[in-house]
Design a protein around this motif. Structure first.
Motif, PDB file in Angstrom:
ATOM      1  N   GLU A  76       0.865  -1.177   0.000  1.00 28.25           N
ATOM      2  CA  GLU A  76       0.000   0.000   0.000  1.00 28.25           C
ATOM      3  C   GLU A  76       0.902   1.227   0.000  1.00 28.25           C
ATOM      4  N   GLN A  77       1.008   1.871  -1.168  1.00 23.41           N
ATOM      5  CA  GLN A  77       1.887   3.026  -1.279  1.00 23.41           C
ATOM      6  C   GLN A  77       1.148   4.310  -0.963  1.00 23.41           C
ATOM      7  N   LEU A  79       1.831   8.719  -0.091  1.00 21.87           N
ATOM      8  CA  LEU A  79       2.726   9.791  -0.520  1.00 21.87           C
ATOM      9  C   LEU A  79       4.011   9.828   0.301  1.00 21.87           C
ATOM     10  N   VAL A  80       3.900   9.554   1.600  1.00 24.11           N
ATOM     11  CA  VAL A  80       5.062   9.646   2.480  1.00 24.11           C
ATOM     12  C   VAL A  80       5.568   8.265   2.885  1.00 24.11           C
ATOM     13  N   LEU A  81       4.664   7.389   3.314  1.00 26.33           N
ATOM     14  CA  LEU A  81       5.023   6.053   3.763  1.00 26.33           C
ATOM     15  C   LEU A  81       4.328   4.993   2.932  1.00 26.33           C
ATOM     16  N   SER A  82       5.001   3.874   2.774  1.00 27.53           N
ATOM     17  CA  SER A  82       4.397   2.697   2.151  1.00 27.53           C
ATOM     18  C   SER A  82       4.334   1.591   3.184  1.00 27.53           C
ATOM     19  N   GLN A  83       3.201   0.878   3.187  1.00 31.08           N
ATOM     20  CA  GLN A  83       3.024  -0.251   4.102  1.00 31.08           C
ATOM     21  C   GLN A  83       3.153  -1.538   3.305  1.00 31.08           C
ATOM     22  N   ILE A  84       4.079  -2.387   3.728  1.00 29.97           N
ATOM     23  CA  ILE A  84       4.318  -3.645   3.044  1.00 29.97           C
ATOM     24  C   ILE A  84       3.986  -4.771   4.015  1.00 29.97           C
ATOM     25  N   THR A  85       3.119  -5.677   3.599  1.00 29.91           N
ATOM     26  CA  THR A  85       2.754  -6.824   4.411  1.00 29.91           C
ATOM     27  C   THR A  85       3.544  -8.027   3.908  1.00 29.91           C
ATOM     28  N   LEU A  86       4.248  -8.666   4.831  1.00 27.89           N
ATOM     29  CA  LEU A  86       5.083  -9.815   4.508  1.00 27.89           C
ATOM     30  C   LEU A  86       4.502 -11.073   5.133  1.00 27.89           C
ATOM     31  N   ALA A  87       4.536 -12.174   4.394  1.00 32.67           N
ATOM     32  CA  ALA A  87       4.146 -13.476   4.935  1.00 32.67           C
ATOM     33  C   ALA A  87       5.406 -14.144   5.473  1.00 32.67           C
ATOM     34  N   TYR A  88       5.401 -14.410   6.778  1.00 35.40           N
ATOM     35  CA  TYR A  88       6.558 -15.008   7.443  1.00 35.40           C
ATOM     36  C   TYR A  88       6.060 -16.107   8.379  1.00 35.40           C
ATOM     37  N   HIS A  89       6.409 -17.357   8.106  1.00 32.74           N
ATOM     38  CA  HIS A  89       5.984 -18.499   8.933  1.00 32.74           C
ATOM     39  C   HIS A  89       4.486 -18.444   9.257  1.00 32.74           C
ATOM     40  N   GLU A  90       3.665 -18.278   8.254  1.00 32.24           N
ATOM     41  CA  GLU A  90       2.206 -18.233   8.411  1.00 32.24           C
ATOM     42  C   GLU A  90       1.727 -17.078   9.287  1.00 32.24           C
ATOM     43  N   MET A  91       2.577 -16.073   9.472  1.00 29.86           N
ATOM     44  CA  MET A  91       2.216 -14.863  10.203  1.00 29.86           C
ATOM     45  C   MET A  91       2.483 -13.677   9.287  1.00 29.86           C
ATOM     46  N   ASN A  92       1.942 -12.536   9.648  1.00 32.92           N
ATOM     47  CA  ASN A  92       2.207 -11.316   8.890  1.00 32.92           C
ATOM     48  C   ASN A  92       3.164 -10.417   9.654  1.00 32.92           C
ATOM     49  N   ILE A  93       4.110  -9.847   8.917  1.00 33.46           N
ATOM     50  CA  ILE A  93       4.993  -8.808   9.425  1.00 33.46           C
ATOM     51  C   ILE A  93       4.677  -7.568   8.609  1.00 33.46           C
ATOM     52  N   ILE A  94       4.473  -6.450   9.270  1.00 36.22           N
ATOM     53  CA  ILE A  94       4.196  -5.191   8.590  1.00 36.22           C
ATOM     54  C   ILE A  94       5.445  -4.319   8.640  1.00 36.22           C
ATOM     55  N   ALA A  95       5.818  -3.763   7.487  1.00 41.46           N
ATOM     56  CA  ALA A  95       6.918  -2.812   7.411  1.00 41.46           C
ATOM     57  C   ALA A  95       6.371  -1.478   6.924  1.00 41.46           C
ATOM     58  N   LEU A  96       6.737  -0.404   7.601  1.00 43.24           N
ATOM     59  CA  LEU A  96       6.426   0.953   7.144  1.00 43.24           C
ATOM     60  C   LEU A  96       7.730   1.583   6.684  1.00 43.24           C
ATOM     61  N   VAL A  97       7.790   1.888   5.394  1.00 44.74           N
ATOM     62  CA  VAL A  97       9.016   2.359   4.766  1.00 44.74           C
ATOM     63  C   VAL A  97       8.721   3.681   4.070  1.00 44.74           C
ATOM     64  N   ASN A 103      10.453   2.978  -3.364  1.00 46.54           N
ATOM     65  CA  ASN A 103      10.474   3.005  -4.830  1.00 46.54           C
ATOM     66  C   ASN A 103      11.818   2.582  -5.404  1.00 46.54           C
ATOM     67  N   THR A 104      12.902   2.771  -4.683  1.00 45.45           N
ATOM     68  CA  THR A 104      14.219   2.367  -5.182  1.00 45.45           C
ATOM     69  C   THR A 104      14.449   0.864  -5.060  1.00 45.45           C
ATOM     70  N   LEU A 105      13.624   0.179  -4.267  1.00 45.51           N
ATOM     71  CA  LEU A 105      13.808  -1.260  -4.043  1.00 45.51           C
ATOM     72  C   LEU A 105      13.216  -2.119  -5.152  1.00 45.51           C
ATOM     73  N   THR A 106      12.313  -1.599  -5.933  1.00 43.65           N
ATOM     74  CA  THR A 106      11.595  -2.342  -6.988  1.00 43.65           C
ATOM     75  C   THR A 106      11.067  -3.691  -6.489  1.00 43.65           C
ATOM     76  N   ILE A 107      10.363  -3.635  -5.371  1.00 47.86           N
ATOM     77  CA  ILE A 107       9.746  -4.823  -4.788  1.00 47.86           C
ATOM     78  C   ILE A 107       8.295  -4.888  -5.243  1.00 47.86           C
ATOM     79  N   ARG A 108       7.865  -6.099  -5.591  1.00 49.64           N
ATOM     80  CA  ARG A 108       6.491  -6.311  -6.039  1.00 49.64           C
ATOM     81  C   ARG A 108       5.837  -7.437  -5.232  1.00 49.64           C
ATOM     82  N   ASN A 109       4.515  -7.547  -5.341  1.00 44.64           N
ATOM     83  CA  ASN A 109       3.794  -8.647  -4.698  1.00 44.64           C
ATOM     84  C   ASN A 109       4.392  -9.980  -5.133  1.00 44.64           C
TER      85      ASN A 109
END
Length: 131
Positions: A76-77, A79-97, A103-109
């Motif tokens: 979820e991008q 203007l200032v922060l993007s929220q990325i939800t990660l699947a880790y061992h059947e749990m979710n980790i949320i990153a706010l970047v 945008n420089t990481l070129t990470i996709r779903n």
């Protein structure tokens, strides 16, 4: 707040600090506590760390003790922060970047990424703390 259930596997104690090693799934995490840890090996614990403390990378980096792999499930991008939800061992980790950084990481779903959190940024939740 991100939380992970863990099991205490090792403790190193000095005068006013403790370094704990815990297992989450098959992975190990290390955390630094500014206190003596009196828990016993094998104790179930809950780790907690802020979403803003999660660092993302497309490549493995050994810049911290806690580097793990996860799959990007949702982006979820803003203007200032993007929220990325990660699947880790059947749990979710949320990153706010910051979006500019994200945008420089070129990470996709569905990409596999590395996520990191510094040992000093992980806390132990004792009691229920509203969770």
């Amino acid at each position: 707040m991100n939380t992970l259930p863990a099991t205490l596997t090792a403790i190193t104690v000095s005068e006013h600090l403790s370094i704990l090693t815990v297992a989450v799934g098959g992975d190990h995490f290390h955390l630094l506590l500014a206190e003596h840890c009196h828990d016993e090996i094998g104790t179930s614990l809950t780790l907690a760390f802020k979403e803003t403390e999660v660092i993302l990378s497309k490549e493995l980096s050994s810049s911290t003790a806690n580097v793990h792999r996860a799959i990007v499930r949702k982006i979820e991008q803003g203007l200032v922060l993007s929220q990325i939800t990660l699947a880790y061992h059947e749990m979710n980790i949320i990153a706010l970047v910051p979006t500019l950084t994200f945008n420089t990481l070129t990470i996709r779903n569905d990409d596999e990424v590395c996520w990191m959190v510094q040992p000093s940024e992980i806390s132990l939740l004792r009691g229920n703390h509203g969770i």
